[in-house]
Write an enzyme that holds these catalytic residues in place. Structure first.
Site, PDB file in Angstrom:
ATOM      1  N   SER A 195       0.808  -1.228   0.000  1.00 54.17           N
ATOM      2  CA  SER A 195       0.000   0.000   0.000  1.00 54.17           C
ATOM      3  C   SER A 195       0.833   1.267   0.000  1.00 54.17           C
ATOM      4  O   SER A 195       0.434   2.277  -0.593  1.00 54.17           O
ATOM      5  CB  SER A 195      -0.941  -0.006   1.212  1.00 54.17           C
ATOM      6  N   HIS A 241       0.574   4.395   4.296  1.00 55.42           N
ATOM      7  CA  HIS A 241      -0.166   5.083   3.249  1.00 55.42           C
ATOM      8  C   HIS A 241       0.267   6.540   3.115  1.00 55.42           C
ATOM      9  O   HIS A 241       0.513   7.022   2.007  1.00 55.42           O
ATOM     10  CB  HIS A 241      -1.663   5.012   3.536  1.00 55.42           C
TER      11      HIS A 241
END
Length: 290
Positions: A195, A241
């Site tokens: 991610s 993230h």
């Protein structure tokens, strides 16, 4: 109030663009832009040798940021998807579901060490975890969602940046996400997933679309949905993230806004600064844990 629409690319009429070939003035989209000594040219002008360079090298096809145009513009993306899928299959073939899987525990991102076990982490010198954790996934939905995002974002971005710049962006964004996890998470946290790198692609895509004056609403909407999921669901590493997103946006800006006369210096210098930030974060956290 009237809305002004940009013309469509002469080869891809459904793609609006504000860039025109410096020779024939036909509108061209990023897929059709060939870097020239001044501005961009269309493939036809380059193919017929109507550019204003000296010799074959002057008409060497280039991407919008100066990268080499490849025969298969999605090759690196395909390889990255293949590596992630291969890791997923191999890890789960070993046995053990969830974070109890021995391979996940050995290659995932763990900051410190456990006093009552022999499991170690980055603080013990296992820096490889910052990289290997980027290619590990626990559940089928986890890798499925990430690989779909990688394919959707990565292919067009690789085509626009060129292979070397694109791969550098992907790896450094993932490392930036890992570094922020290591810096802010409790020292015994086990974190895995691509991610961070995927969010890096989000950041770079947004910058590129802004630079080319494309409609930003689709990528902004998708990014907003992902950020809502990041902070709204439990068990998601928001540090990875955000770290990847910021790093990707910074490197993307360095790549697409670099002045032509100092393009390579600015582009690779920006990547070097991001790498320096990753190393600084890891060293700072390591010093705090030891």
């Amino acid at each position: 109030m009237e809305t002004e629409h940009l013309p469509g690319c002469y080869r891809h009429p459904d793609r609006e663009t504000g860039v025109r070939c410096t020779r024939c003035e036909r509108p061209i989209c990023p897929d059709c832009m060939v870097d020239a000594s001044v501005g961009f040219q269309c493939p036809e002008c380059v193919r017929t040798g109507s550019g204003t360079g000296h010799g074959p090298a002057a008409n060497q096809p280039r991407t919008v940021v100066g990268g080499t145009v490849a025969g298969d513009p999605h090759l690196v993306t395909k390889v990255l998807v293949g590596i992630n899928v291969a890791f997923f299959v191999a890890v789960h073939a070993v046995g053990g579901e969830g974070f109890g899987n021995p391979v996940l525990r050995e290659l995932g991102l763990i900051g410190g060490y456990y006093s009552n076990t022999d499991l170690q982490g980055v603080v013990d010198g296992q820096w490889y975890r910052l990289l290997t954790s980027m290619f590990l996934h626990e559940e089928i939905w986890h890798i499925g969602f990430n690989m779909l995002s990688l394919w959707w974002l990565g292919g067009p971005l690789e085509q626009a940046l060129g292979r070397a710049r694109y791969l550098t962006l992907y790896v450094l964004s993932g490392l930036a996400g890992s570094a922020l996890v290591y810096l802010l998470e409790p020292p015994f946290s086990l974190t895995i997933g691509a991610s961070g790198a995927i969010f890096g692609l989000f950041g770079a895509t947004a910058v590129l679309m802004r630079r080319l004056r494309y409609d930003m609403r689709p990528v902004i909407a998708l990014l907003a949905i992902n950020l809502i999921m990041t902070f709204g669901w439990g068990g998601i590493s928001w540090q990875a993230h955000i770290g990847g997103l910021v790093a990707g946006a910074v490197m993307g800006a360095g790549m697409v806004y670099a002045p032509r006369e100092h393009r390579a210096l600015v582009q690779w210098g920006t990547c070097g600064l991001v790498l320096a930030g990753v190393l600084a974060a890891v060293l700072l956290r390591t010093a705090a844990l030891t």
